[in-house]
Design a protein around this motif. Structure first.
Motif, short mmCIF file in Angstrom:
data_model
loop_
_atom_site.label_atom_id
_atom_site.label_comp_id
_atom_site.label_asym_id
_atom_site.label_seq_id
_atom_site.Cartn_x
_atom_site.Cartn_y
_atom_site.Cartn_z
N LEU A 88 0.88 -1.16 0.00
CA LEU A 88 0.00 0.00 0.00
C LEU A 88 0.92 1.21 0.00
O LEU A 88 1.56 1.51 1.00
CB LEU A 88 -0.90 0.01 1.24
CG LEU A 88 -1.74 -1.25 1.49
CD1 LEU A 88 -2.55 -1.09 2.77
CD2 LEU A 88 -2.63 -1.55 0.31
N SER A 89 1.03 1.88 -1.10
CA SER A 89 2.01 2.95 -1.28
C SER A 89 1.69 4.18 -0.44
O SER A 89 0.55 4.37 0.02
CB SER A 89 2.09 3.36 -2.75
OG SER A 89 0.91 4.03 -3.13
N LYS A 90 2.70 4.99 -0.27
CA LYS A 90 2.53 6.26 0.45
C LYS A 90 1.42 7.08 -0.19
O LYS A 90 0.58 7.64 0.51
CB LYS A 90 3.84 7.04 0.45
CG LYS A 90 3.75 8.39 1.13
CD LYS A 90 5.06 9.16 1.04
CE LYS A 90 4.94 10.52 1.68
NZ LYS A 90 6.16 11.32 1.54
N SER A 91 1.40 7.15 -1.51
CA SER A 91 0.38 7.97 -2.18
C SER A 91 -1.03 7.42 -1.94
O SER A 91 -1.99 8.19 -1.85
CB SER A 91 0.67 8.09 -3.68
OG SER A 91 0.64 6.84 -4.30
N MET A 92 -1.16 6.09 -1.82
CA MET A 92 -2.48 5.51 -1.51
C MET A 92 -2.95 5.97 -0.13
O MET A 92 -4.10 6.37 0.04
CB MET A 92 -2.42 3.98 -1.52
CG MET A 92 -2.30 3.36 -2.86
SD MET A 92 -2.14 1.56 -2.64
CE MET A 92 -1.52 1.12 -4.26
N LEU A 93 -2.05 5.90 0.85
CA LEU A 93 -2.42 6.32 2.20
C LEU A 93 -2.71 7.82 2.24
O LEU A 93 -3.67 8.25 2.87
CB LEU A 93 -1.32 5.96 3.20
CG LEU A 93 -1.42 4.56 3.82
CD1 LEU A 93 -1.13 3.48 2.80
CD2 LEU A 93 -0.51 4.44 5.00
N GLN A 94 -1.89 8.61 1.55
CA GLN A 94 -2.09 10.05 1.57
C GLN A 94 -3.32 10.47 0.77
O GLN A 94 -3.80 11.58 0.94
CB GLN A 94 -0.84 10.77 1.06
CG GLN A 94 0.29 10.69 2.08
CD GLN A 94 1.51 11.45 1.65
OE1 GLN A 94 1.91 11.44 0.49
NE2 GLN A 94 2.14 12.11 2.61
N GLY A 95 -3.83 9.59 -0.06
CA GLY A 95 -5.05 9.86 -0.80
C GLY A 95 -6.31 9.64 0.03
O GLY A 95 -7.41 9.97 -0.40
N ASP A 96 -6.15 9.09 1.23
CA ASP A 96 -7.27 8.83 2.11
C ASP A 96 -7.44 10.03 3.06
O ASP A 96 -6.46 10.49 3.65
CB ASP A 96 -7.02 7.55 2.92
CG ASP A 96 -8.16 7.21 3.83
OD1 ASP A 96 -9.02 6.42 3.42
OD2 ASP A 96 -8.20 7.74 4.97
N ALA A 97 -8.68 10.49 3.21
CA ALA A 97 -8.95 11.69 4.02
C ALA A 97 -8.49 11.54 5.47
O ALA A 97 -8.10 12.51 6.11
CB ALA A 97 -10.44 12.02 3.98
N ILE A 98 -8.52 10.34 6.01
CA ILE A 98 -8.11 10.11 7.40
C ILE A 98 -6.62 9.79 7.48
O ILE A 98 -5.90 10.35 8.30
CB ILE A 98 -8.95 8.98 8.03
CG1 ILE A 98 -10.41 9.42 8.10
CG2 ILE A 98 -8.41 8.59 9.41
CD1 ILE A 98 -11.39 8.32 8.38
N GLU A 119 -8.17 5.88 12.48
CA GLU A 119 -7.06 5.61 11.55
C GLU A 119 -6.91 4.12 11.29
O GLU A 119 -6.69 3.70 10.14
CB GLU A 119 -5.75 6.19 12.11
CG GLU A 119 -5.73 7.70 12.15
CD GLU A 119 -4.60 8.26 13.00
OE1 GLU A 119 -4.30 9.47 12.84
OE2 GLU A 119 -4.01 7.53 13.83
N ALA A 120 -7.03 3.31 12.34
CA ALA A 120 -6.91 1.86 12.18
C ALA A 120 -8.00 1.33 11.24
O ALA A 120 -7.73 0.54 10.33
CB ALA A 120 -6.98 1.17 13.54
N LYS A 121 -9.23 1.79 11.45
CA LYS A 121 -10.34 1.35 10.58
C LYS A 121 -10.11 1.79 9.14
O LYS A 121 -10.38 1.04 8.20
CB LYS A 121 -11.66 1.89 11.10
CG LYS A 121 -12.14 1.18 12.35
CD LYS A 121 -13.43 1.77 12.86
CE LYS A 121 -13.87 1.08 14.15
NZ LYS A 121 -15.08 1.68 14.71
N ALA A 122 -9.59 3.00 8.95
CA ALA A 122 -9.32 3.50 7.59
C ALA A 122 -8.24 2.66 6.92
O ALA A 122 -8.36 2.33 5.73
CB ALA A 122 -8.91 4.97 7.64
N LEU A 123 -7.21 2.29 7.66
CA LEU A 123 -6.14 1.46 7.07
C LEU A 123 -6.65 0.06 6.75
O LEU A 123 -6.31 -0.51 5.70
CB LEU A 123 -4.94 1.43 8.01
CG LEU A 123 -3.69 0.71 7.49
CD1 LEU A 123 -3.28 1.21 6.10
CD2 LEU A 123 -2.54 0.87 8.48
N ILE A 124 -7.47 -0.49 7.60
CA ILE A 124 -8.07 -1.80 7.34
C ILE A 124 -8.97 -1.73 6.10
O ILE A 124 -8.91 -2.61 5.23
CB ILE A 124 -8.83 -2.31 8.57
CG1 ILE A 124 -7.80 -2.72 9.64
CG2 ILE A 124 -9.77 -3.46 8.23
CD1 ILE A 124 -8.39 -2.93 11.01
#
Length: 139
Positions: A88-98, A119-124
């Motif tokens: 899960l790339s940095k850009s994928m995580l940074q594309g998420d509002a949370i 944050e945990a729920k968003a990553l899951i």
């Protein structure tokens, strides 16, 4: 139950090769060690060049933090439960509002990062959306 991100750097610990499903390992427990408990979940992040940054999998904490003599620091034992087919790339995580505001991005100079429940729920959810097998929280 807590959910963490543990960070490595490729020249010290390359998650592409070292993260192997069901392998047991020990990681530094430098921050939040008083909160770490057996059964807590950990996502494994690799820093370095942008083309390698990302979450490579997840695991479970298997021990309470303890002084690791040869490190002269605290460590915590983990078992890797899943290695993702694609990080899960940095850009994928940074594309998420949370996830774009997680401490890992705001102050990345550490090994251990505690995620909020949101944050945990968003990553899951991001993990699921990428077709990977995330941990199950609250089951």
């Amino acid at each position: 139950m807590n959910v963490y991100i543990f960070q490595s750097v490729p020249d010290r610990f390359d998650l592409e090769t070292e993260l192997v499903k069901n392998k047991k390992d020990t990681w530094y427990a430098t921050r939040y060690r008083k909160k770490m408990k057996v059964g807590d979940y950990v996502f494994f992040w690799m820093a370095g060049p942008d083309e390698r940054k990302g979450v490579y999998g997840w695991g479970v904490i298997d021990s309470d933090p303890y002084i690791k003599d040869d490190w002269n620091s605290y460590g915590v034992d983990v078992t890797y439960k899943e290695k993702f087919g694609e990080r899960l790339s940095k850009s994928m995580l940074q594309g998420d509002a949370i996830l774009k505001n997680i401490l890992l991005f705001r102050a990345p100079q550490a090994t251990n990062f505690l995620l909020s429940e949101e944050e945990a729920k968003a990553l899951i959810n991001l993990t699921k959306s990428r077709g990977e097998n995330p941990p199950v929280i609250g089951a």
